[in-house]
Design a protein around this motif. Structure first.
Motif, PDB file in Angstrom:
ATOM      1  N   LYS A  12     -31.619 -60.250  36.239  1.00 39.64           N
ATOM      2  CA  LYS A  12     -30.440 -61.097  36.084  1.00 39.64           C
ATOM      3  C   LYS A  12     -29.820 -60.920  34.707  1.00 39.64           C
ATOM      4  CE  LYS A  12     -27.902 -64.248  38.129  1.00 39.64           C
ATOM      5  NZ  LYS A  12     -27.140 -63.911  39.343  1.00 39.64           N
ATOM      6  N   ASP A  13     -28.498 -60.749  34.701  1.00 41.59           N
ATOM      7  CA  ASP A  13     -27.715 -60.608  33.465  1.00 41.59           C
ATOM      8  C   ASP A  13     -28.053 -59.347  32.680  1.00 41.59           C
ATOM      9  OD1 ASP A  13     -26.424 -63.069  33.925  1.00 41.59           O
ATOM     10  OD2 ASP A  13     -28.074 -64.158  32.998  1.00 41.59           O
TER      11      ASP A  13
ATOM     12  N   LYS B 185     -20.979 -52.811  28.878  1.00 43.96           N
ATOM     13  CA  LYS B 185     -21.060 -53.256  30.266  1.00 43.96           C
ATOM     14  C   LYS B 185     -20.712 -52.071  31.159  1.00 43.96           C
ATOM     15  CE  LYS B 185     -18.332 -56.134  33.432  1.00 43.96           C
ATOM     16  NZ  LYS B 185     -17.248 -57.157  33.496  1.00 43.96           N
TER      17      LYS B 185
ATOM     18  N   PHE C 178     -25.101 -54.823  33.319  1.00 37.63           N
ATOM     19  CA  PHE C 178     -24.097 -55.869  33.460  1.00 37.63           C
ATOM     20  C   PHE C 178     -23.494 -56.251  32.110  1.00 37.63           C
ATOM     21  CE2 PHE C 178     -26.962 -57.124  37.152  1.00 37.63           C
ATOM     22  CZ  PHE C 178     -26.158 -56.506  38.095  1.00 37.63           C
ATOM     23  N   ARG C 179     -24.098 -55.760  31.037  1.00 35.50           N
ATOM     24  CA  ARG C 179     -23.613 -56.034  29.681  1.00 35.50           C
ATOM     25  C   ARG C 179     -24.262 -55.024  28.738  1.00 35.50           C
ATOM     26  NH1 ARG C 179     -26.414 -61.129  26.904  1.00 35.50           N
ATOM     27  NH2 ARG C 179     -26.100 -59.713  25.171  1.00 35.50           N
TER      28      ARG C 179
ATOM     29  N   TRP D 128     -26.858 -53.538  26.279  1.00 36.26           N
ATOM     30  CA  TRP D 128     -28.289 -53.752  26.018  1.00 36.26           C
ATOM     31  C   TRP D 128     -28.783 -52.639  25.096  1.00 36.26           C
ATOM     32  CZ3 TRP D 128     -30.803 -58.055  26.823  1.00 36.26           C
ATOM     33  CH2 TRP D 128     -30.332 -58.940  27.803  1.00 36.26           C
TER      34      TRP D 128
ATOM     35  N   ASP E 166     -19.073 -57.267  38.415  1.00 34.19           N
ATOM     36  CA  ASP E 166     -19.295 -58.694  38.135  1.00 34.19           C
ATOM     37  C   ASP E 166     -19.783 -59.428  39.385  1.00 34.19           C
ATOM     38  OD1 ASP E 166     -18.541 -58.466  35.489  1.00 34.19           O
ATOM     39  OD2 ASP E 166     -16.460 -59.036  35.853  1.00 34.19           O
TER      40      ASP E 166
ATOM     41  N   ALA F 267     -23.364 -58.744  39.892  1.00 31.39           N
ATOM     42  CA  ALA F 267     -24.172 -59.456  38.895  1.00 31.39           C
ATOM     43  C   ALA F 267     -24.479 -60.890  39.323  1.00 31.39           C
ATOM     44  CB  ALA F 267     -23.459 -59.458  37.548  1.00 31.39           C
ATOM     45  N   GLU F 268     -23.705 -61.430  40.255  1.00 24.11           N
ATOM     46  CA  GLU F 268     -23.903 -62.807  40.710  1.00 24.11           C
ATOM     47  C   GLU F 268     -25.032 -62.937  41.738  1.00 24.11           C
ATOM     48  OE1 GLU F 268     -20.151 -64.239  42.103  1.00 24.11           O
ATOM     49  OE2 GLU F 268     -19.148 -63.899  40.176  1.00 24.11           O
TER      50      GLU F 268
END
Length: 231
Positions: free
Chosen positions: A102-103, A139, A160-161, A163, A186, A189-190
């Motif tokens: 997640k994220d 991302k 998703f971003r 890192w 996006d 990612a949910e």
């Protein structure tokens, strides 16, 4: 005993003015680099029963940096279109993304077993880390998944971003580009994950994958952690 602090209107006004002034200042600026795009991939993704509205179906457009990491890009490009191996054809079409944090990212590309324990490269079972020049710094960064140094196969992940702590551990080689593709990312990612924190609750299927060479162009992105710095 409680201590209450009261601010006079003049002190408060001064603080707010200073804060507004600092907001206008650039505290730091990351280093940007231009990566040359030599090919693009259209990755067709389907999530059945995504929500009450039904399925989620879309495309991730991925720019590949063939000048910076040509060997890694060729591996991804070839498996995307399908490449013959003694054990059969390697291709991403009709495989599933088995892992999601997640994220952080989701991971795909197990072309042999499907649960994350398989996948081989076009060069052999694995191939070495080419370099770490492309940072996991944006991302939509696309990078090789591995089991440690020099164990690249067919598995890859998409972030998703940013890192950057993954820099120098995973070979970056591409970037999701385009407004629609990033909006679709996006949505992916949910998706919620199971209690193990690693498995997506919805099955993410790679329906198809098509790669083609394009007229070279450049995109600007944040540098890898080796080059990035405060200015």
């Amino acid at each position: 005993m409680k201590c209450l602090v009261f601010l006079t209107s003049s002190i408060l006004s001064t603080w707010l003015a200073v804060a507004a002034e600092k907001k206008e200042e650039v505290q730091w600026k990351s280093v940007k680099v231009n990566e040359t795009v030599t090919a693009e991939v259209m990755l067709d993704v389907l999530v059945k029963n995504y929500d009450k509205g039904g399925d989620l179906h879309g495309t991730l457009r991925i720019a590949l940096f063939g000048e910076t990491v040509p060997m890694t890009v060729l591996n991804f490009f070839s498996i995307c279109n399908g490449v013959k191996r003694p054990a059969g054809e390697l291709k991403f079409a009709n495989t599933y993304c088995h892992r999601m944090i997640k994220d952080m990212n989701f991971q795909c590309g197990d072309t042999t077993i499907g649960d994350g324990s398989g996948g081989i490269s076009m060069y052999g079972d694995t191939f070495n880390d080419e370099n770490f020049e492309v940072g996991i710094s944006e991302k939509g960064t696309v990078a090789m998944a591995n089991r440690g140094p020099n164990t690249n196969g067919s598995q890859f992940f998409i972030t998703f971003r940013s890192w950057q702590f993954l820099d120098n551990m995973h070979v970056g080689f591409g970037q999701v580009v385009g407004k629609e593709s990033l909006a679709f990312l996006d949505k992916l990612a949910e998706i919620e994950v199971e209690n193990d924190g690693l498995s997506p609750k919805k099955r993410i299927k790679l329906v198809d994958c098509q790669a083609k060479e394009v007229k070279k162009y450049k995109i600007q992105r944040r540098a890898s952690v080796n080059q990035d710095k405060f200015e």
